[in-house]
Write a protein that holds these residues in place. Structure first.
Motif, PDB file in Angstrom:
ATOM      1  N   GLU A  93      64.218  57.676  55.507  1.00  0.00           N
ATOM      2  CA  GLU A  93      62.878  57.106  55.330  1.00  0.00           C
ATOM      3  C   GLU A  93      62.230  56.890  56.685  1.00  0.00           C
ATOM      4  O   GLU A  93      62.854  56.370  57.611  1.00  0.00           O
ATOM      5  N   SER A  95      58.081  56.188  58.644  1.00  0.00           N
ATOM      6  CA  SER A  95      56.646  55.920  58.504  1.00  0.00           C
ATOM      7  C   SER A  95      55.900  56.685  59.583  1.00  0.00           C
ATOM      8  O   SER A  95      56.370  56.792  60.723  1.00  0.00           O
ATOM      9  N   LEU A 113      51.677  56.180  56.444  1.00  0.00           N
ATOM     10  CA  LEU A 113      52.364  56.811  55.322  1.00  0.00           C
ATOM     11  C   LEU A 113      53.867  56.638  55.495  1.00  0.00           C
ATOM     12  O   LEU A 113      54.430  57.059  56.506  1.00  0.00           O
ATOM     13  N   THR A 114      54.510  56.006  54.512  1.00  0.00           N
ATOM     14  CA  THR A 114      55.963  55.828  54.538  1.00  0.00           C
ATOM     15  C   THR A 114      56.564  56.739  53.485  1.00  0.00           C
ATOM     16  O   THR A 114      56.258  56.623  52.299  1.00  0.00           O
ATOM     17  N   ILE A 115      57.410  57.662  53.938  1.00  0.00           N
ATOM     18  CA  ILE A 115      58.024  58.658  53.058  1.00  0.00           C
ATOM     19  C   ILE A 115      59.475  58.249  52.810  1.00  0.00           C
ATOM     20  O   ILE A 115      60.234  58.009  53.753  1.00  0.00           O
ATOM     21  N   ALA A 116      59.856  58.169  51.541  1.00  0.00           N
ATOM     22  CA  ALA A 116      61.223  57.798  51.167  1.00  0.00           C
ATOM     23  C   ALA A 116      62.217  58.849  51.678  1.00  0.00           C
ATOM     24  O   ALA A 116      61.845  60.001  51.955  1.00  0.00           O
ATOM     25  N   VAL A 145      54.524  62.654  48.058  1.00  0.00           N
ATOM     26  CA  VAL A 145      54.357  63.613  49.145  1.00  0.00           C
ATOM     27  C   VAL A 145      54.954  64.925  48.673  1.00  0.00           C
ATOM     28  O   VAL A 145      56.066  64.947  48.141  1.00  0.00           O
ATOM     29  N   CYS A 188      56.342  58.030  48.007  1.00  0.00           N
ATOM     30  CA  CYS A 188      55.888  57.477  49.284  1.00  0.00           C
ATOM     31  C   CYS A 188      55.053  56.227  49.027  1.00  0.00           C
ATOM     32  O   CYS A 188      54.708  55.920  47.894  1.00  0.00           O
ATOM     33  N   ARG A 189      54.755  55.536  50.115  1.00  0.00           N
ATOM     34  CA  ARG A 189      53.818  54.407  50.092  1.00  0.00           C
ATOM     35  C   ARG A 189      52.804  54.675  51.199  1.00  0.00           C
ATOM     36  O   ARG A 189      53.108  55.358  52.173  1.00  0.00           O
ATOM     37  N   HIS A 190      51.628  54.119  51.022  1.00  0.00           N
ATOM     38  CA  HIS A 190      50.634  54.256  52.093  1.00  0.00           C
ATOM     39  C   HIS A 190      49.772  53.001  52.144  1.00  0.00           C
ATOM     40  O   HIS A 190      49.682  52.250  51.171  1.00  0.00           O
ATOM     41  N   TYR A 202      64.875  61.752  51.671  1.00  0.00           N
ATOM     42  CA  TYR A 202      64.923  62.917  50.789  1.00  0.00           C
ATOM     43  C   TYR A 202      65.778  64.008  51.412  1.00  0.00           C
ATOM     44  O   TYR A 202      66.245  63.888  52.540  1.00  0.00           O
ATOM     45  N   ASN A 217      52.515  57.370  44.100  1.00  0.00           N
ATOM     46  CA  ASN A 217      52.225  57.961  45.401  1.00  0.00           C
ATOM     47  C   ASN A 217      53.307  58.985  45.685  1.00  0.00           C
ATOM     48  O   ASN A 217      54.498  58.661  45.643  1.00  0.00           O
TER      49      ASN A 217
END
Length: 87
Positions: free
Chosen positions: A65, A67, A50-53, A29, A39-41, A55, A27
């Protein structure tokens, strides 16, 4: 899945395109500045969380991070970030 955001960071109102809807473990972005982040969704009814690490943008800004809640954008197609998801 691969999510493409219309900006260098996520925020309420930001447009999101799902470029690839693959079934699998990867996953990602992709932001408008070319930065690609894991990311995770998860789907929750008609929305996506949507959870974005964490960066760094291409200009060096550190983003932690977070969501986000994505809803379908009926007016323009695709998706739009509605709000930040509670921690």
């Amino acid at each position: 899945m691969r999510f493409q955001l219309s900006h260098t960071h996520a925020y309420p109102g930001c447009r999101v395109t799902i470029a690839e809807e693959k079934v699998g473990d990867e996953n990602l972005v992709e932001f408008s500045d070319g930065v690609i982040v894991p990311c995770r969704h998860r789907r929750d009814g008609s929305l996506i969380v949507l959870t974005i690490a964490a960066y760094r943008t291409s200009r060096g800004t550190e983003i932690g991070e977070k969501s986000w809640i994505l809803l379908p954008d009926a007016a323009r197609g695709g998706w739009k970030i509605k709000a930040r998801a509670p921690d």
